[in-house]
Design a protein around this motif. Structure first.
Motif, PDB file in Angstrom:
ATOM      1  N   TRP A 339      17.313 -41.461   7.260  1.00 16.01           N
ATOM      2  CA  TRP A 339      17.849 -40.407   6.398  1.00 16.01           C
ATOM      3  C   TRP A 339      16.898 -39.220   6.288  1.00 16.01           C
ATOM      4  CZ3 TRP A 339      22.551 -41.756   6.227  1.00 16.01           C
ATOM      5  CH2 TRP A 339      22.931 -43.089   6.036  1.00 16.01           C
ATOM      6  N   THR A 340      15.849 -39.191   7.108  1.00 15.96           N
ATOM      7  CA  THR A 340      14.854 -38.124   7.060  1.00 15.96           C
ATOM      8  C   THR A 340      14.754 -37.462   8.423  1.00 15.96           C
ATOM      9  OG1 THR A 340      13.594 -39.316   5.377  1.00 15.96           O
ATOM     10  CG2 THR A 340      12.467 -37.548   6.536  1.00 15.96           C
ATOM     11  N   VAL A 341      14.737 -36.127   8.433  1.00 12.27           N
ATOM     12  CA  VAL A 341      14.563 -35.338   9.648  1.00 12.27           C
ATOM     13  C   VAL A 341      13.256 -34.572   9.510  1.00 12.27           C
ATOM     14  CG1 VAL A 341      15.511 -33.530  11.121  1.00 12.27           C
ATOM     15  CG2 VAL A 341      17.043 -35.137   9.981  1.00 12.27           C
ATOM     16  N   ARG A 342      12.370 -34.738  10.496  1.00 16.47           N
ATOM     17  CA  ARG A 342      11.059 -34.067  10.459  1.00 16.47           C
ATOM     18  C   ARG A 342      11.026 -33.004  11.554  1.00 16.47           C
ATOM     19  NH1 ARG A 342       5.546 -37.444  10.082  1.00 16.47           N
ATOM     20  NH2 ARG A 342       6.416 -37.647   7.978  1.00 16.47           N
ATOM     21  N   THR A 343      10.773 -31.788  11.149  1.00 14.36           N
ATOM     22  CA  THR A 343      10.627 -30.666  12.078  1.00 14.36           C
ATOM     23  C   THR A 343       9.255 -30.048  11.889  1.00 14.36           C
ATOM     24  OG1 THR A 343      11.652 -29.174  10.469  1.00 14.36           O
ATOM     25  CG2 THR A 343      13.106 -30.191  12.114  1.00 14.36           C
ATOM     26  N   ALA A 344       8.799 -29.302  12.897  1.00 10.32           N
ATOM     27  CA  ALA A 344       7.464 -28.702  12.865  1.00 10.32           C
ATOM     28  C   ALA A 344       7.566 -27.228  13.190  1.00 10.32           C
ATOM     29  CB  ALA A 344       6.530 -29.413  13.846  1.00 10.32           C
ATOM     30  N   THR A 345       6.583 -26.501  12.741  1.00  2.99           N
ATOM     31  CA  THR A 345       6.480 -25.063  12.990  1.00  2.99           C
ATOM     32  C   THR A 345       5.105 -24.793  13.567  1.00  2.99           C
ATOM     33  OG1 THR A 345       7.967 -24.599  11.131  1.00  2.99           O
ATOM     34  CG2 THR A 345       6.638 -22.767  11.978  1.00  2.99           C
ATOM     35  N   TRP A 346       5.080 -24.222  14.765  1.00  2.00           N
ATOM     36  CA  TRP A 346       3.827 -23.887  15.424  1.00  2.00           C
ATOM     37  C   TRP A 346       3.416 -22.464  15.035  1.00  2.00           C
ATOM     38  CZ3 TRP A 346       7.137 -27.335  17.170  1.00  2.00           C
ATOM     39  CH2 TRP A 346       6.642 -28.529  17.725  1.00  2.00           C
ATOM     40  N   THR A 347       2.150 -22.275  14.800  1.00  2.00           N
ATOM     41  CA  THR A 347       1.629 -20.962  14.393  1.00  2.00           C
ATOM     42  C   THR A 347       0.611 -20.505  15.429  1.00  2.00           C
ATOM     43  OG1 THR A 347      -0.092 -22.016  13.064  1.00  2.00           O
ATOM     44  CG2 THR A 347       1.968 -21.417  11.950  1.00  2.00           C
TER      45      THR A 347
END
Length: 602
Positions: A339-347
Motif C-alpha cells: 500500500w506504499t509507493v516510494r519515489t525519488a527526486t534527483w538533485t
C-alpha cells in the motif's frame, strides 16, 4: 531264539517295544513238509530273527541278522543320497537346457541396442537440457534451485511467513544504518547462505574484444536460476574499449552450492547475435569483494568463445562490486506492505536525491491513469479495492488458521496417544507381575523390595499372551488381564524399589542404542490415558469436521459475501461516474466532479 545283544523280544538298541507289531501278511498255502536234514544250517535262526524282528517292530531282509541290517541300512542311505545328488544335478542340467532353449539371440541384441540408444538419448537431453526445456515449457531453465526450496520451505514455512514484522525492530535508532529497516530473518539467512545478497555491478567497461571493426556490443549476466539480464546495446564502437552506463543488480547466495555467475559479451548481428567471450565468477568471491571497501574496481580476463581465433591480448572486463548504495530509494529497506509507493527526486548532476513515501490512494489520485494516447482511463476506486483485498486476505488467513489448528490438534492427539499408551503399557506389565487388590501376580507373589528388570517384564508379557491371548477374559479377573483401576493403583502407588517407567524405550534403544534417553512418564499418566481414551474419538471427529466445515462451508460463504460487496461498490462507482458525466454535459464545471465523488465516497 535270542539274538546277540538282544533279549529275545526286546530291541537290540533298547528302544521301546510298546508299538504294536506290524500286521501279518496273509498266510500262504502250506508247503509240503521237508526233511530235517534238508533244512540249511542257520535257517531256523534266520527265521527266528525275522520273527523276533517283526515282533520288536523292525523288519530285516530275509536271511539277514540285526547286526547285518545296520550295515545294509548305511549302504542303502549312502546309495540313496548319491541317487538324490544325481537327480538334482540332472534337474539342474534340464533347467539350464530349458532356459538356453528359450533364449533368442536376436531379441537379446535388439534389447541391447534399444538400451544403448535410450542411454545416448538421455545423455544428449541432459547435455542440451536448455533446448529440451524450451520445447516443453517455452523457457530454457527451471526457475528454482536447492537454495530457493530451502529458503521457501524451511525458513518461510512453505510461504506462510515472510517475517516482515521484524522490520519494526530493525528500524530502531540503535540499529546500524547499513541494516536499518531490513528483514532480520532474511539478513540472518543471507549470512548463512540460505537467503540472497543484493550486489550491484557498476562502472562496467570491456576491452580488447576478439572482433574486427566497429560493432554493437551488449553484456548478458546469468545469475542462479533467474532470467538473463542484458545491458543496453552500445552504438557501433571499436572493440578496444566499450563503456556501459548501467548499474546491474544481481541477487545471489553466499554458498558453494550456488551456480557460478556467467557474464557474456555479445555482438549484435542482423540476424541473431554472436557470443564473443565469457567470464564465470563464484558468488562467494563476489560477496567477499563487495564487502571489501578497499577494492573499488577489479579487471578480469575473459575466455574467448571461439577457440580457433588468435588474439593479441586476452579480452577483459572491469567492474565494481558493491552492496546497494546507488539506489536513492533504498528499496532494500522498504517494508513491502503493498500500500506504499516510494519515489525519488534527483538533485543536480550527481546521483544525490531524496525519496518520498506515498499511500497508493494518494498516488493514484495524483497521477491519473491514461492509455497510450494520453486519454484518461476509468479504474475502480482504490479504497474499495483495499477493502475487498483486506477482506479476502482475512478470509484466506482465517481458513488457513483453522486448517492448521485442526491438523495440529490431530497430530497432538496421536502423539499424546502414543506417549500415554507407552507409559500405560509399562505400568500394565508391572501390574501383571506385582498383582493388585492383594492378589498375587502372574508369577505368584512378588517381593516388592526387589526391582523388576525390563527383560523380565517382556518375558511375563509374552507368557501372559501365550496363556490368555485370544481368550475373552474380563479385565480384573486374571493376573494377566488387570483392569484400568488396578493399573491406575500401580501407577499412583508404585513401590519405591521399582524404577520409574519411561516412554518409547524400545524405539529409543532401536534407533540410538544405549545412548538413547527415553521420555520420562509424567505423574498421573494412567489417569490422562483413561481420559484420552474416553474422548479421543470425539476430538478427532470434531477436528476433521471443523476442517471440512471451514474449507467447504465457511470459506466459500465468506468469499461470496466479499464478492457481493465488491459488486455493490462497483455499481456505486459507476453511478458516481454517470452523475459526473451528466454534470459535465449539463454545463457544470469540471471541478465539481471530484467534489461529487469525494462527497458520495464520504
Amino acid at each position: 531264539a535270542p539274538l546277540p545283544g538282544g533279549t529275545g523280544f526286546g530291541s537290540p538298541f533298547n528302544l521301546p517295544t510298546a508299538a504294536p507289531p506290524a500286521p501279518a501278511p496273509p498266510t500262504p498255502a502250506p508247503a509240503p513238509p521237508m526233511a530235517p536234514s534238508a533244512v540249511a544250517p542257520g535257517a531256523g535262526a534266520a527265521a527266528a530273527g525275522m520273527q523276533v524282528g517283526g515282533m520288536a517292530g523292525f523288519g530285516t531282509p530275509l536271511g539277514m541278522g540285526v547286526g547285518t541290517y545296520g550295515s545294509y541300512g548305511m549302504a542303502s542311505s549312502s546309495s540313496s543320497s548319491s541317487e538324490n545328488s544325481a537327480d538334482e544335478a540332472a534337474s539342474t542340467i534340464d533347467q539350464a537346457l530349458s532356459i538356453a532353449a528359450t533364449l533368442n539371440p536376436l531379441a537379446i541384441c535388439q534389447e541391447l541396442v534399444v538400451s544403448f540408444v535410450i542411454v545416448i538419448v538421455l545423455l544428449m537431453m541432459w547435455k542440451h537440457q536448455d533446448r529440451v526445456l524450451m520445447v516443453l515449457t517455452g523457457d530454457d531453465r527451471i526457475h528454482g534451485t536447492f537454495g530457493d526450496f530451502t529458503w521457501w520451505g524451511c525458513c518461510r514455512c512453505c510461504g506462510l511467513c515472510n517475517w516482515n514484522w521484524t522490520r519494526c525492530f530493525m528500524s530502531l535508532p540503535c540499529c546500524p544504518s547499513s541494516i536499518r529497516g531490513t528483514n532480520a530473518v532474511k539478513l540472518l539467512g543471507a549470512a548463512v547462505g540460505v537467503a540472497t545478497h543484493t550486489i550491484e555491478l557498476s562502472n562496467i567497461v570491456i576491452g580488447d574484444l576478439p572482433y574486427r571493426g566497429n560493432g554493437t556490443f551488449y553484456i548478458t549476466v546469468e545469475c542462479a536460476a533467474n532470467p538473463p539480464m542484458r545491458t543496453s546495446v552500445s552504438e557501433p564502437k571499436p572493440p578496444k574499449v566499450v563503456h556501459f552506463p548501467e548499474v546491474m543488480t544481481v541477487r545471489m547466495r553466499e554458498s558453494p552450492l550456488e551456480n557460478a555467475v556467467k557474464i557474456s559479451v555479445c555482438e549484435l548481428d542482423v540476424v541473431g547475435s554472436t557470443e564473443l567471450c565469457e567470464l564465470r565468477l563464484t558468488p562467494v568471491n563476489m560477496v567477499a569483494w563487495a564487502r571489501d571497501p578497499e577494492i573499488s574496481v577489479k579487471r578480469f580476463a575473459m575466455q574467448v568463445c571461439d577457440r580457433n581465433r588468435n588474439t593479441v591480448t586476452p579480452p577483459w572486463i572491469a567492474m565494481e562490486f558493491q552492496f546497494p548504495i546507488n539506489d536513492i530509494r533504498q528499496l532494500e529497506s522498504l517494508h513491502n506492505d503493498t500500500w506504499t509507493v516510494r519515489t525519488a527526486t534527483w538533485t543536480g548532476n550527481d546521483a544525490v536525491g531524496t525519496y518520498q513515501d506515498k499511500d497508493i490512494v494518494d498516488f493514484k489520485h495524483e497521477y491519473a491513469l491514461v492509455d497510450t494516447g494520453g486519454n484518461l482511463v476509468q479504474e475502480p476506486d482504490e479504497s474499495d479495492i483495499r477493502t475487498v483485498t483486506t477482506c479476502r486476505i482475512c478470509v484466506r488467513r482465517s481458513t488457513r488458521l483453522t486448517g492448521c489448528c485442526s491438523v495440529l490438534v490431530v497430530i497432538l492427539v496421536f502423539f499424546a496417544r502414543a506417549y500415554f499408551s507407552s507409559c500405560y503399557g509399562h505400568f500394565y506389565a508391572l501390574t501383571q507381575v506385582l498383582g493388585a487388590d492383594g492378589k498375587d501376580g502372574a508369577t505368584g507373589k512378588w517381593n516388592e523390595s526387589k526391582p523388576i528388570s525390563y527383560a523380565y517384564l517382556n518375558a511375563i508379557e509374552n507368557k501372559c499372551e501365550e496363556q490368555v491371548g485370544g481368550m475373552e477374559i474380563e479385565d480384573g479377573t486374571h493376573p494377566c488381564r488387570p483392569s484400568l483401576r488396578q493399573v491406575n493403583m500401580t501407577c499412583e502407588h508404585l513401590p519405591a524399589a521399582q524404577k520409574e517407567p519411561v516412554a518409547f524405550r524400545r524405539v529409543a534403544e532401536a534407533l540410538l542404542g544405549e545412548a538413547g534417553t527415553p521420555l520420562t512418564c509424567i505423574p498421573h499418566v494412567c489417569t490422562y490415558y483413561s481420559m484420552l481414551e474416553e474422548h479421543e474419538t470425539g476430538i478427532l471427529v470434531g477436528s476433521v469436521m471443523l476442517l471440512i466445515f471451514s474449507l467447504f462451508v465457511v470459506g466459500p460463504l465468506l468469499n461470496h459475501m466479499v464478492e457481493l460487496y465488491r459488486r455493490e461498490r462497483i455499481h456505486l462507482h459507476n453511478s458516481l461516474v454517470q452523475k459526473m458525466r451528466m454534470v459535465t454535459m449539463a454545463g457544470g464545471s469540471s471541478d465539481q466532479a471530484p467534489l461529487i465523488t469525494n462527497k458520495n465516497r464520504r
